[in-house]
Write a protein that holds these residues in place. Structure first.
Motif, PDB file in Angstrom:
ATOM      1  N   UNK A   1       3.356  31.896 -42.783  1.00  0.00           N
ATOM      2  CA  UNK A   1       4.478  30.975 -43.007  1.00  0.00           C
ATOM      3  C   UNK A   1       5.770  31.500 -42.407  1.00  0.00           C
ATOM      4  N   UNK A   2       6.032  32.783 -42.590  1.00  0.00           N
ATOM      5  CA  UNK A   2       7.310  33.340 -42.146  1.00  0.00           C
ATOM      6  C   UNK A   2       7.507  33.233 -40.638  1.00  0.00           C
ATOM      7  N   UNK A   3       6.410  33.181 -39.878  1.00  0.00           N
ATOM      8  CA  UNK A   3       6.525  33.091 -38.421  1.00  0.00           C
ATOM      9  C   UNK A   3       7.050  31.734 -37.961  1.00  0.00           C
ATOM     10  N   UNK A   4       6.786  30.703 -38.748  1.00  0.00           N
ATOM     11  CA  UNK A   4       7.083  29.343 -38.294  1.00  0.00           C
ATOM     12  C   UNK A   4       8.060  28.595 -39.192  1.00  0.00           C
ATOM     13  N   UNK A   5       8.425  29.169 -40.332  1.00  0.00           N
ATOM     14  CA  UNK A   5       9.187  28.411 -41.331  1.00  0.00           C
ATOM     15  C   UNK A   5      10.510  27.885 -40.785  1.00  0.00           C
TER      16      UNK A   5
ATOM     17  N   UNK B   1       5.016  20.111 -32.688  1.00  0.00           N
ATOM     18  CA  UNK B   1       6.189  20.405 -31.857  1.00  0.00           C
ATOM     19  C   UNK B   1       6.887  21.673 -32.348  1.00  0.00           C
ATOM     20  N   UNK B   2       7.017  21.809 -33.654  1.00  0.00           N
ATOM     21  CA  UNK B   2       7.686  22.978 -34.217  1.00  0.00           C
ATOM     22  C   UNK B   2       6.868  24.250 -34.035  1.00  0.00           C
ATOM     23  N   UNK B   3       5.558  24.131 -34.160  1.00  0.00           N
ATOM     24  CA  UNK B   3       4.683  25.294 -34.028  1.00  0.00           C
ATOM     25  C   UNK B   3       4.585  25.763 -32.578  1.00  0.00           C
ATOM     26  N   UNK B   4       4.816  24.857 -31.632  1.00  0.00           N
ATOM     27  CA  UNK B   4       4.872  25.244 -30.235  1.00  0.00           C
ATOM     28  C   UNK B   4       3.562  25.216 -29.495  1.00  0.00           C
ATOM     29  N   UNK B   5       2.422  25.113 -30.185  1.00  0.00           N
ATOM     30  CA  UNK B   5       1.132  25.058 -29.490  1.00  0.00           C
ATOM     31  C   UNK B   5       0.125  24.333 -30.380  1.00  0.00           C
ATOM     32  N   UNK B   6      -0.783  23.624 -29.741  1.00  0.00           N
ATOM     33  CA  UNK B   6      -1.847  22.952 -30.474  1.00  0.00           C
ATOM     34  C   UNK B   6      -1.439  21.615 -31.053  1.00  0.00           C
ATOM     35  N   UNK B   7      -2.447  20.829 -31.412  1.00  0.00           N
ATOM     36  CA  UNK B   7      -2.233  19.538 -32.046  1.00  0.00           C
ATOM     37  C   UNK B   7      -2.630  19.630 -33.517  1.00  0.00           C
ATOM     38  N   UNK B   8      -2.019  18.772 -34.335  1.00  0.00           N
ATOM     39  CA  UNK B   8      -2.264  18.800 -35.776  1.00  0.00           C
ATOM     40  C   UNK B   8      -2.674  17.418 -36.262  1.00  0.00           C
ATOM     41  N   UNK B   9      -3.539  17.413 -37.276  1.00  0.00           N
ATOM     42  CA  UNK B   9      -3.989  16.178 -37.908  1.00  0.00           C
ATOM     43  C   UNK B   9      -3.659  16.219 -39.399  1.00  0.00           C
ATOM     44  N   UNK B  10      -3.608  15.054 -39.994  1.00  0.00           N
ATOM     45  CA  UNK B  10      -3.399  14.947 -41.446  1.00  0.00           C
ATOM     46  C   UNK B  10      -4.757  14.972 -42.133  1.00  0.00           C
TER      47      UNK B  10
ATOM     48  N   UNK C   1      -3.894  25.964 -41.209  1.00  0.00           N
ATOM     49  CA  UNK C   1      -3.743  24.879 -42.174  1.00  0.00           C
ATOM     50  C   UNK C   1      -2.356  24.984 -42.791  1.00  0.00           C
ATOM     51  N   UNK C   2      -1.678  23.847 -42.930  1.00  0.00           N
ATOM     52  CA  UNK C   2      -0.310  23.855 -43.450  1.00  0.00           C
ATOM     53  C   UNK C   2      -0.188  22.926 -44.650  1.00  0.00           C
TER      54      UNK C   2
END
Length: 471
Positions: free
Chosen positions: A168-172, A224-233, A200-201
């Motif tokens: 978490x601290x890397x991306x918060x 977009x915030x994480x900078x790499x990869x795609x995310x799903x709900x 997983x977030x």
């Protein structure tokens, strides 16, 4: 409400606590299963005690004080071979006849017919009771098996949670900033990275200024915030971010994506195919392909294969591993009733994060993997589901690479090919065709198999898939 700075730390503590509780629950279920570990005894056969009880009851109802033949007292001896002979004769023929009885009985008994009638009647009752007892023990063993498999699931899930790394601290800071600019406020968050590099977030979030945003849009902002990869709900999460705080679960999309194709032909004279299939992606980043071939053809075969596919899907969705799911499907089919219509099960699971393929089979024909080095066969000889218990699915594993293809077929496809080495014929054909879309390949394979006969002699189904890296 949790402080925003300490929010992810509190969620991480809850995460560790949950992992420990799941591990304790798994241990409890395993101990519960052990308490029922005694086996079904006697192999389903009548015992000496059953025979003596039937003879004693028959004697009490027919013989009275008569001691002419002494059948009961003779068979009561511990070393009486004759009693076991009578029991085995009853099991083989379903009744004991005059010629099975001792000579003294045949010569001296005045109520032979009444005695044999009562003896057969009470042995029949003992057989029925034994059948119900064995049926109960089989049902009990099925429940115990589910306890054990559930314990394995909980233990595995607990281990995954314990080994997950809190990142978490890397991306918060970046995630909060991007969401703030999109009029969303994050109360607290937890971002975990698992052993296979899947992330997983969990975000507890709401909108500002009365604006609602879909969680699908929020997943895009997270990527977009994480900078790499795609995310799903995750499927169990809400679809809208509202003005009220709610925790949304997001799952990182896998490194690979998969497409599939299918082609089917129905046996001549039938209105419906006895084969069924499925292709789906679950929330753990796995693509599941399954193919079931019902015994015979027509509506009965279709019902059985459909049932197998639906049971397998439900168990996988509930969190069972593919191996556990297939074992439980087999158990359920065994306990469904005396009328059995076995069906094969062919299951392929592709991990979209690692590209690892796991193939599990119960009575299914070979699966073909088309790679850069040619075509590989994955086969296992086994019985269909619902025939024998216990059964252990055959598990095969391979690493897939970009542009690889998977070909699954029902036995009607292979049986249509010429010669004795049908798998080799299919392998040679797959090596000769261009590697196009999965749908194109499925149609070509079915057309090839159907070309050797004027009409389909059995149901034929071809299920294909290919994997590619995400851009």
């Amino acid at each position: 409400m949790l402080n925003r700075r300490s929010g992810h730390k509190d969620m991480a503590d809850i995460h560790v606590y949950t992992a420990k509780k799941l591990s304790d629950m798994a241990g409890s279920l395993e101990e519960l299963a052990k308490s029922f570990d005694d086996e079904i005894n006697g192999g389903g056969r009548l015992t000496k005690e059953d025979g003596l009880a039937a003879m004693q009851t028959a004697g009490a109802m027919v013989c009275g004080d008569c001691r002419r033949c002494n059948v009961y007292s003779d068979t009561e001896k511990e070393d009486s071979y004759y009693l076991y002979y009578l029991l085995r004769a009853f099991e083989q023929k379903g009744s004991i006849d005059y010629e099975d009885m001792p000579r003294l009985f045949q010569e001296t008994c005045r109520r032979k017919e009444d005695y044999l009638g009562q003896l057969n009647r009470h042995l029949g009752k003992a057989t029925m009771n034994l059948s119900w007892k064995n049926r109960f023990l089989e049902s009990r063993d099925a429940v115990v098996s589910q306890f054990r498999e559930l314990a394995v699931i909980l233990e595995e899930f607990s281990r995954q949670m314990e080994e997950a790394v809190d990142v978490t601290s890397q991306y918060e800071r970046a995630v909060r900033r991007v969401f703030y600019h999109q009029n969303m406020v994050i109360d607290h968050m937890l971002i975990l990275e698992y052993e296979n590099r899947c992330r997983e977030a969990f975000l507890t979030v709401k909108t500002n200024h009365g604006k609602c945003i879909t969680t699908k849009e929020a997943a895009g902002y997270l990527g977009q915030a994480m900078g790499d990869g795609e995310w799903d709900v995750a499927r169990d999460s809400k679809v809208i971010v509202t003005r009220q705080f709610a925790t949304i679960r997001f799952i990182e999309s896998g490194k690979y994506r998969a497409l599939y194709g299918v082609a089917k032909a129905v046996k001549q004279g039938e209105a419906i195919s006895g084969d069924n299939y499925t292709f789906c992606e679950n929330t753990s980043g796995q693509v599941v392909m399954s193919l079931s071939d019902g015994m015979g053809s027509g509506e009965t075969a279709w019902e059985e294969s459909k049932r197998v596919i639906e049971l397998t899907e439900q168990l996988l969705a509930a969190g069972y591993s593919p191996r556990s799911a297939l074992k439980l499907v087999n158990t359920i089919l065994l306990l469904a009733g005396t009328e059995q219509h076995p069906a094969t099960i062919d299951l392929c699971c592709i991990d979209l994060y690692t590209g690892v393929l796991e193939v599990m089979k119960l009575g299914a024909v070979a699966t073909f993997i088309i790679g850069d080095d040619g075509v590989e066969l994955l086969e296992a000889v086994d019985v269909p589901a619902g025939v024998l218990n216990p059964v252990e699915p055959v598990l095969l594993s391979r690493k897939l690479w970009e542009n690889n293809r998977i070909v699954m077929v029902s036995d009607g496809v292979l049986d249509a090919l010429p010669g004795a080495e049908k798998e080799q014929v299919m392998k040679d054909f797959l090596e000769s065709i261009p590697r196009r879309t999965p749908q194109d390949m499925a149609e070509r394979i079915l057309e090839f198999a159907a070309s050797f006969a004027e009409s389909a002699r059995d149901d034929m189904t071809v299920l294909t898939a290919g994997i590619w890296k995400r851009n």
